[in-house]
Design a protein around this motif. Structure first.
Motif, mmCIF file in Angstrom:
data_model
loop_
_atom_site.group_PDB
_atom_site.id
_atom_site.type_symbol
_atom_site.label_atom_id
_atom_site.label_comp_id
_atom_site.label_asym_id
_atom_site.label_seq_id
_atom_site.Cartn_x
_atom_site.Cartn_y
_atom_site.Cartn_z
ATOM 1 N N SER A 38 -2.488 -6.825 -13.114
ATOM 2 C CA SER A 38 -2.013 -7.282 -14.480
ATOM 3 C C SER A 38 -2.829 -8.855 -14.603
ATOM 4 N N PHE A 39 -2.923 -9.506 -13.668
ATOM 5 C CA PHE A 39 -4.016 -10.674 -13.719
ATOM 6 C C PHE A 39 -5.066 -10.492 -14.320
ATOM 7 N N ASP A 40 -5.636 -9.353 -13.624
ATOM 8 C CA ASP A 40 -7.165 -9.020 -14.122
ATOM 9 C C ASP A 40 -7.222 -8.680 -15.567
ATOM 10 N N ALA A 41 -6.133 -7.785 -15.909
ATOM 11 C CA ALA A 41 -5.960 -7.241 -17.368
ATOM 12 C C ALA A 41 -5.904 -8.488 -18.435
ATOM 13 N N HIS A 42 -5.205 -9.447 -17.936
ATOM 14 C CA HIS A 42 -4.754 -10.728 -18.852
ATOM 15 C C HIS A 42 -6.016 -11.779 -18.503
ATOM 16 N N HIS A 43 -6.936 -11.391 -17.690
ATOM 17 C CA HIS A 43 -8.201 -12.580 -17.513
ATOM 18 C C HIS A 43 -7.710 -13.666 -17.090
ATOM 19 N N ILE A 44 -6.758 -13.766 -16.014
ATOM 20 C CA ILE A 44 -6.238 -14.765 -15.360
ATOM 21 C C ILE A 44 -7.035 -15.210 -14.270
ATOM 22 N N ASP A 45 -7.554 -16.271 -14.224
ATOM 23 C CA ASP A 45 -8.169 -17.015 -13.076
ATOM 24 C C ASP A 45 -7.316 -17.130 -11.849
ATOM 25 N N TYR A 46 -7.419 -16.439 -10.781
ATOM 26 C CA TYR A 46 -6.882 -16.742 -9.562
ATOM 27 C C TYR A 46 -7.478 -16.333 -8.310
ATOM 28 N N THR A 47 -6.711 -16.906 -7.102
ATOM 29 C CA THR A 47 -7.237 -16.472 -5.994
ATOM 30 C C THR A 47 -6.551 -15.608 -5.278
ATOM 31 N N SER A 48 -6.728 -14.750 -4.378
ATOM 32 C CA SER A 48 -5.745 -13.640 -3.506
ATOM 33 C C SER A 48 -6.088 -13.609 -2.217
ATOM 34 N N LYS A 49 -5.042 -13.791 -1.519
ATOM 35 C CA LYS A 49 -5.051 -13.980 0.021
ATOM 36 C C LYS A 49 -4.274 -12.990 0.572
ATOM 37 N N VAL A 50 -4.665 -12.438 1.637
ATOM 38 C CA VAL A 50 -3.764 -11.349 2.319
ATOM 39 C C VAL A 50 -3.148 -11.536 3.758
ATOM 40 N N LEU A 51 -2.178 -11.407 3.930
ATOM 41 C CA LEU A 51 -1.669 -11.539 5.390
ATOM 42 C C LEU A 51 -1.622 -10.508 6.088
ATOM 43 N N PRO A 52 -1.901 -10.317 7.268
ATOM 44 C CA PRO A 52 -1.741 -8.742 8.027
ATOM 45 C C PRO A 52 -0.333 -8.801 8.639
ATOM 46 N N CYS A 53 0.560 -9.061 7.942
ATOM 47 C CA CYS A 53 2.187 -9.198 8.566
ATOM 48 C C CYS A 53 2.818 -8.467 7.513
ATOM 49 N N GLY A 54 4.220 -8.777 7.545
ATOM 50 C CA GLY A 54 5.267 -8.406 6.660
ATOM 51 C C GLY A 54 5.905 -9.550 5.823
ATOM 52 N N HIS A 55 6.940 -9.203 5.047
ATOM 53 C CA HIS A 55 7.687 -10.588 4.434
ATOM 54 C C HIS A 55 8.404 -11.456 5.453
ATOM 55 N N TYR A 56 9.167 -11.021 6.303
ATOM 56 C CA TYR A 56 9.899 -11.921 7.043
ATOM 57 C C TYR A 56 8.974 -12.295 8.318
ATOM 58 N N THR A 57 8.241 -11.431 8.652
ATOM 59 C CA THR A 57 7.295 -11.921 9.807
ATOM 60 C C THR A 57 6.205 -12.863 9.465
ATOM 61 N N THR A 58 6.184 -13.280 8.164
ATOM 62 C CA THR A 58 5.335 -14.531 7.831
ATOM 63 C C THR A 58 5.959 -15.769 8.177
ATOM 64 N N GLY A 59 7.182 -15.815 8.425
ATOM 65 C CA GLY A 59 7.754 -16.917 9.075
ATOM 66 C C GLY A 59 7.781 -17.127 10.595
ATOM 67 N N GLU A 60 6.935 -16.039 11.195
ATOM 68 C CA GLU A 60 6.625 -15.989 12.656
ATOM 69 C C GLU A 60 5.387 -16.319 13.023
ATOM 70 N N ALA A 61 5.225 -17.048 14.313
ATOM 71 C CA ALA A 61 3.828 -17.083 14.696
ATOM 72 C C ALA A 61 3.270 -16.034 15.018
ATOM 73 N N PRO A 62 1.956 -15.694 14.769
ATOM 74 C CA PRO A 62 0.975 -16.867 14.140
ATOM 75 C C PRO A 62 0.659 -16.830 12.671
ATOM 76 N N TYR A 63 1.570 -15.770 12.088
ATOM 77 C CA TYR A 63 1.403 -15.587 10.785
ATOM 78 C C TYR A 63 1.603 -16.702 9.739
ATOM 79 N N LYS A 64 2.765 -17.615 10.184
ATOM 80 C CA LYS A 64 3.367 -18.644 9.660
ATOM 81 C C LYS A 64 2.115 -19.817 9.465
#
Length: 394
Positions: free
Chosen positions: A345-371
């Motif tokens: 949707s950002f692409d379709a609306h020509h929104i300038d953005y940076t995307s980053k991907v974490l190799p974990c899940g929603h809750y595990t983001t709060g755990e080491a090493p992902y946090k």
């Protein structure tokens, strides 16, 4: 083979974290038209009572009306009672696990014996009122930064995830202070000190009461914008928001409504609010309420149209800003396909953005090493972006 094993391990870990709290309560469906009485809710309730409309069709129509005229819904009068209060920080946990309760007792002990210092909190009355006085007093811990130069004063408003305790995301604020960026760590509606006494969790922010959930979003958006009013009165010129999960939803809509927000860091994002409620592990008890009432996923998407970021993509795209979107490959709360839909949707609306991907899940983001990886993505983006804004101003 290794990738399959990693995915299995991650999903199991994520599931364990989302199921360890045993105080999620399934409550019956309530339409909550009374929470939207000043925007057609009372009229809709009367039509339902007279049999002119079903509750589902009335709530759907109300959502369509809000989405078509969002500025009227998210308009507000600037508060007149801004004040800084000095008080001891408290934890306000949302679970009843022994280790968390012990941590809460320790903070109380430290405050009583003088080991915990008082900190500044911005307080004011929310322009959006609810039946809960404690919820209507906005609370934002204030982290002022000393810049020592004549460059533009910069600030971030930080909104943690759903059911966050009062210490969540404070580390981001202290990190941003090192960059010369002041911070307001904003308590979301029905969270920590704003949580009604009858609750253990911040359930009223997202629940099977439709009108109350929409009203909570409205209040959060207005509270963010009110914080901007206060920051500007203190001389801050360049302002951003960082929102995680539900805080990301609130922050996105606030940015779509308010061009003063120049920097957006969305730590997890999704398109349709109802789809997250329906498919997410952490909202399975709310989905159960809807299923028991006979609602489908499509219908739930419709009755939460007014609080869905997808409804306001055009408004968000109308003003240039610096945007970061973080999502996770193994997310069971904001399902990955919905996060990818945000990017499309950002692409379709020509929104300038940076995307980053974490190799974990929603809750595990709060755990080491992902946090630490998440902190690096967010911290480096905020530092780099505000540095660029400062150079542009000079």
């Amino acid at each position: 083979m290794l990738s399959q094993l990693y995915a299995k391990w991650m999903y199991e870990w994520e599931t364990a974290l989302t199921t360890r709290d045993q105080n999620r309560i399934e409550r019956p469906l309530e339409w909550g038209f009374d929470y939207l009485s000043d925007f057609g809710g009372e009229e809709a309730a009367q039509k339902v009572a007279s049999g002119e409309l079903t509750a589902l069709s009335a709530m759907s129509a109300l959502n369509e009306r809000i989405s078509a005229d969002p500025h009227s819904f998210f308009d507000y009068a600037t508060p007149t009672d801004f004040r800084i209060e000095q008080r001891h920080p408290e934890l306000f946990p949302t679970n009843v696990r022994p280790e968390t309760l012990e941590q809460e007792r320790e903070y109380h002990r430290q405050a009583e014996v003088g080991e915990l210092r008082r900190e500044p909190f911005l307080r004011f009355t929310s322009p959006v009122r609810t039946p809960y006085p404690e919820n209507d007093t906005v609370n934002a811990r204030w982290y002022p930064a000393e810049t020592g130069d004549k460059s533009p004063k910069q600030a971030m408003i930080v909104m943690p995830q759903w059911n966050a305790d009062a210490f969540s995301h404070n580390a981001f604020c202290t990190m941003f202070n090192r960059f010369g960026i002041s911070c307001l760590r904003l308590s979301k509606p029905y969270h920590d000190i704003r949580r009604p006494l009858e609750l253990e969790r911040s359930d009223y922010a997202v629940s099977a009461n439709i009108g109350r959930t929409i009203s909570a979003c409205r209040q959060a958006v207005v509270d963010i914008r009110s914080c901007i009013d206060w920051l500007q009165s203190q001389g801050y010129e360049q302002i951003g928001v960082l929102g995680t999960s539900l805080g990301s939803c609130y922050s996105f809509i606030a940015a779509a409504m308010d061009p003063r927000i120049r920097v957006c860091a969305f730590n997890y994002a999704s398109t349709w609010f109802g789809d997250v409620v329906w498919t997410g592990q952490s909202t399975r008890h709310i989905r159960a309420s809807f299923e028991h009432a006979g609602l489908t996923q499509d219908q739930v998407r419709q009755i939460f149209l007014a609080v869905s970021p997808m409804s306001y993509m055009a408004q968000f795209a109308a003003n240039p800003r610096h945007t970061l979107v973080v999502h996770a490959t193994y997310d069971l709360t904001f399902v990955r396909e919905f996060s990818l839909d945000v990017l499309k949707s950002f692409d379709a609306h020509h929104i300038d953005y940076t995307s980053k991907v974490l190799p974990c899940g929603h809750y595990t983001t709060g755990e080491a090493p992902y946090k630490y990886l998440d902190g690096w993505y967010l911290g480096s983006f905020v530092w780099r972006t505000f540095k660029q804004l400062k150079l542009e101003k000079s």
